[in-house]
Design an enzyme around this catalytic site. Structure first.
Site, PDB file in Angstrom:
ATOM      1  CG  ASP A 108     -95.681  61.921  31.939  1.00 12.02           C
ATOM      2  OD1 ASP A 108     -96.886  61.772  31.660  1.00 12.02           O
ATOM      3  OD2 ASP A 108     -95.240  61.884  33.108  1.00 12.02           O
ATOM      4  CG  ASP A 166    -100.732  67.271  38.083  1.00  6.87           C
ATOM      5  OD1 ASP A 166    -100.798  66.099  37.699  1.00  6.87           O
ATOM      6  OD2 ASP A 166    -100.677  68.235  37.304  1.00  6.87           O
TER       7      ASP A 166
HETATM    8  O1  1PR Z   1    -101.012  71.857  33.512  1.00 11.54           O
HETATM    9  O2  1PR Z   1    -102.726  71.653  31.745  1.00 11.54           O
HETATM   10  O3  1PR Z   1    -100.383  72.249  31.161  1.00 11.54           O
HETATM   11  O4  1PR Z   1    -100.991  69.970  31.904  1.00 11.54           O
HETATM   12  C1  1PR Z   1     -99.740  69.431  32.164  1.00 11.54           C
HETATM   13  C2  1PR Z   1     -99.908  67.977  32.305  1.00 11.54           C
HETATM   14  O5  1PR Z   1     -98.618  67.395  32.437  1.00 11.54           O
HETATM   15  C3  1PR Z   1    -100.693  67.588  33.539  1.00 11.54           C
HETATM   16  O6  1PR Z   1    -101.615  66.579  33.183  1.00 11.54           O
HETATM   17  C4  1PR Z   1     -99.664  67.032  34.508  1.00 11.54           C
HETATM   18  O7  1PR Z   1    -100.158  65.909  35.204  1.00 11.54           O
HETATM   19  C5  1PR Z   1     -98.554  66.598  33.579  1.00 11.54           C
HETATM   20  N1  1PR Z   1     -97.223  66.783  34.158  1.00 11.54           N
HETATM   21  C6  1PR Z   1     -96.611  67.962  34.383  1.00 11.54           C
HETATM   22  N2  1PR Z   1     -95.379  67.749  34.876  1.00 11.54           N
HETATM   23  C7  1PR Z   1     -95.216  66.429  34.964  1.00 11.54           C
HETATM   24  C8  1PR Z   1     -94.014  65.746  35.438  1.00 11.54           C
HETATM   25  O8  1PR Z   1     -93.990  64.530  35.585  1.00 11.54           O
HETATM   26  N3  1PR Z   1     -92.975  66.505  35.718  1.00 11.54           N
HETATM   27  N4  1PR Z   1     -96.572  64.524  34.458  1.00 11.54           N
HETATM   28  C9  1PR Z   1     -96.364  65.812  34.516  1.00 11.54           C
HETATM   29  C10 1PR Z   1     -97.532  63.935  35.107  1.00 11.54           C
HETATM   30  C11 1PR Z   1     -98.164  61.989  35.857  1.00 11.54           C
HETATM   31  C12 1PR Z   1     -98.819  60.826  35.346  1.00 11.54           C
HETATM   32  C13 1PR Z   1     -97.854  59.679  35.274  1.00 11.54           C
HETATM   33  C14 1PR Z   1     -98.403  58.802  36.346  1.00 11.54           C
HETATM   34  C15 1PR Z   1     -98.028  57.377  36.214  1.00 11.54           C
HETATM   35  N5  1PR Z   1     -97.401  62.640  34.911  1.00 11.54           N
HETATM   36  O9  1PR Z   1     -99.524  60.997  34.209  1.00 11.54           O
HETATM   37  O10 1PR Z   1     -97.834  59.230  33.993  1.00 11.54           O
HETATM   38  O11 1PR Z   1     -97.991  59.335  37.581  1.00 11.54           O
HETATM   39  O12 1PR Z   1     -96.681  57.214  36.438  1.00 11.54           O
HETATM   40  P1  1PR Z   1     -96.121  55.852  37.042  1.00 11.54           P
HETATM   41  O13 1PR Z   1     -96.993  54.763  36.547  1.00 11.54           O
HETATM   42  O14 1PR Z   1     -94.730  55.731  36.457  1.00 11.54           O
HETATM   43  O15 1PR Z   1     -96.120  56.015  38.505  1.00 11.54           O
HETATM   44  P2  1PR Z   1    -101.278  71.504  32.108  1.00 11.54           P
END
Ligand code: 1PR
Length: 523
Positions: free
Chosen positions: A224, A379
């Site tokens: 991320d 999400d």
């Molecule tokens: O909406 O098309 O602009 O895409 C934004 C992207 O960013 C989406 O794929 C969304 O999942 C991601 N995103 C947005 N905000 C966050 C955040 O964390 N605040 N991250 C975010 C999402 C989730 C997973 C993470 C897993 C594994 N991250 O990819 O890496 O949950 O984590 P873990 O193993 O530590 O539990 P758009």
């Protein structure tokens, strides 16, 4: 000197990077004559058969290619570059292929998820200089929904099993082509490219024939990425999507360095999510494009990028389409793009009429770059209800009761990085996106994100049962056993983790060592 046939679709940068890594020099085809004068020609095909042949014909490359092939000059086709050698494809009726190999290109007919995405083995049917120095039990990266079906076996170089045995490489004289991507297949793939470049005409080494092949479950490292308060692009990681600690964005490392580390540790794929992409415009976010370009120089497994893939108008009023944003990412080294927030809005719009406009980001990117290039990042957040009838959404019975003992829940889709919940459930979203042409689902879970409590198996089962495209389980991995659990208790094709890898709590090697002999994996 390698001549590269780039007809303008997809990730050719990876092929260039891989050849250069092996010490090759590249010139790119600009006119049909460049094909005829090539010493060695590499043809990486990406996208769809119909549009590929259209461009090849329009640019007068098709005729030059036919002559080059007929003269038995050194040729390496990759993926669609193999399929182009056949006479026609079920993907584009009425469109002629190069016809060098008699036969057709057929769609997979299997109950398994299509596209066939991931690392699979090869059974070698002929000796080939391409395989010099390989052990024989290596796996290679495939991503395709169609495969070559030559009329006779004389040109079959390798076969691979996916529901049934299909042709995964061909060889006729100096003409070779692989359905898998050597440039995305780590060390063994690089070796194949080197063998092609160095082919000295020595007697080719026979390769040990394995007995049947099997698609491996993939382990994916996710980064991320966002700018911190000082403007530096950092890898961060949240708990339930909250990435701040004492007001500061958590900084877990530099994206390019981490991606390289995970490649070297054995990650089967790397995913970058630009987590503030929903409010920033990625084409102004040059550092992210730079991250991708630099990563693809040293990472030879597939790269996915997500965040901000949608139509956009910049501050000067210029409009960009999601396809243009994706195109820039593909040019910079991405193999797949992942669409998050926009997918939810597209699905909501589609559900109003059930009419496909062909104009949504999902449809347009899939049409040009192929379904396999479009990943939907979901999400969802769990919402408990008292009964299945309480809401109009896809409700499941849960073994993890809610705060008031509720036995049912649904998974609410969110947009803008979990900041806004929508009236759409994750199961419906996944189904609709598949209908519109998405090739894979990246299934996060806000409740489990960063929790180390294990994957949400109920969510994964519900979505996996609803679609026939591959599903990547994400969020909650806390130990190697969680990967074993998700592969044994659900049919997910891949599992993704972030926090445990970034914090070096459980290295990728440890996950693989734990899974070895329990689950089919890439060693
Ligand atoms: O909406 O098309 O602009 O895409 C934004 C992207 O960013 C989406 O794929 C969304 O999942 C991601 N995103 C947005 N905000 C966050 C955040 O964390 N605040 N991250 C975010 C999402 C989730 C997973 C993470 C897993 C594994 N991250 O990819 O890496 O949950 O984590 P873990 O193993 O530590 O539990 P758009």
């Amino acid at each position: 000197m390698i001549t590269l046939l780039d007809y303008g679709a997809g990730n050719v940068r990876s092929v260039i990077n891989a050849i250069e890594k092996m010490g090759g020099k590249i010139s790119t085809v600009r006119r049909g004559e460049d094909i005829l004068t090539a010493e060695k020609l590499v043809f990486p095909g990406v996208g769809a058969f119909g549009s590929m042949m259209e461009i090849l014909t329009e640019k007068k490359y098709a005729e030059a290619l036919r002559q080059y092939l007929a003269a038995d000059r050194p040729f390496l086709g990759i993926c669609l570059g193999l399929q182009a050698l056949l006479e026609y494809s079920e993907e584009a009726s009425g469109v002629k292929g190069l016809g060098f190999i008699p036969g057709a290109v057929k769609r997979f007919r299997t109950d398994l998820a299509v596209p066939h995405i991931g690392w699979n083995g090869i059974q070698v049917c002929q000796t080939s200089p391409l395989f010099r120095g390989l052990k024989g039990d290596e796996k290679f990266y495939f991503v395709h929904s169609y495969h070559a079906a030559p009329e006779d076996d004389s040109t079959v170089l390798t076969t691979t099993d996916y529901g049934y045995s299909f042709v995964s490489a061909v060889q006729k004289g100096n003409i070779t082509a692989t359905q898998f991507h050597p440039e995305k297949s780590g060390e063994p793939g690089l070796r194949i490219l080197r063998n092609f470049m160095e082919n000295s005409g020595d007697a080719p080494m026979p390769l040990q024939v394995s007995s049947g092949t099997c698609l491996a479950k993939r382990i994916i490292a996710c980064l991320d990425v966002r700018a911190n308060d000082r403007g530096d692009l950092v890898v961060t990681k949240g708990d339930q999507y909250d990435v701040r600690e004492e007001g500061e964005v958590r900084n877990l490392g530099k994206p390019v360095e981490l991606a390289r580390r995970y490649y070297e540790e054995g990650a089967d794929e790397i995913t970058f999510l630009n987590i503030t992409g929903f409010r920033d415009f990625p084409l102004e976010d040059m550092p992210m494009i730079e991250v991708l370009k630099q990563s693809s120089e040293n990472v030879f497994v597939p790269l996915t990028i997500g965040g901000g893939i949608r139509d956009y108008r910049d501050k000067n009023g210029r409009a960009y389409t999601a396809l243009e944003v994706a195109a820039e990412y593909f040019r910079s080294g991405a193999d797949k793009v992942s669409i998050g927030s926009d997918a939810v809005l597209i699905a909501e719009e589609y559900l109003k009429s059930r009419i496909k406009t062909g104009k949504s980001a999902i449809e347009e990117i899939a049409r040009v770059y192929g379904n396999q290039a479009v990943v939907i990042s979901v999400d969802p957040r769990r919402v408990y209800v008292k009964s299945p009838e309480a809401v109009k959404h896809q409700v499941i019975r849960t073994e993890i009761p809610g705060p008031e003992g509720e036995e049912y829940c649904w998974y609410q889709c969110t947009v803008k990085g979990g900041r806004e919940g929508r009236e759409l459930d994750a199961v419906t979203l996944a189904k609709v996106c598949e209908e519109l042409g998405a090739g894979e689902i990246l299934l996060n879970c806000i409740d489990r994100d960063g929790s180390s409590a294990g994957f949400d198996l109920e969510l994964i089962r519900a979505v996996k049962n609803a679609v026939s495209i591959p599903v990547i389980a994400s969020s909650g991995a806390g130990c190697a056993a969680h990967f074993h659990e998700v592969f044994c208790k659900t049919a997910a094709e891949a599992a993704l983790a972030a926090g445990i890898f970034h914090r070096r709590e459980v290295p990728i090697g440890e996950v693989k060592a734990y899974l070895k002999d329990k689950v089919e994996i890439r060693p």
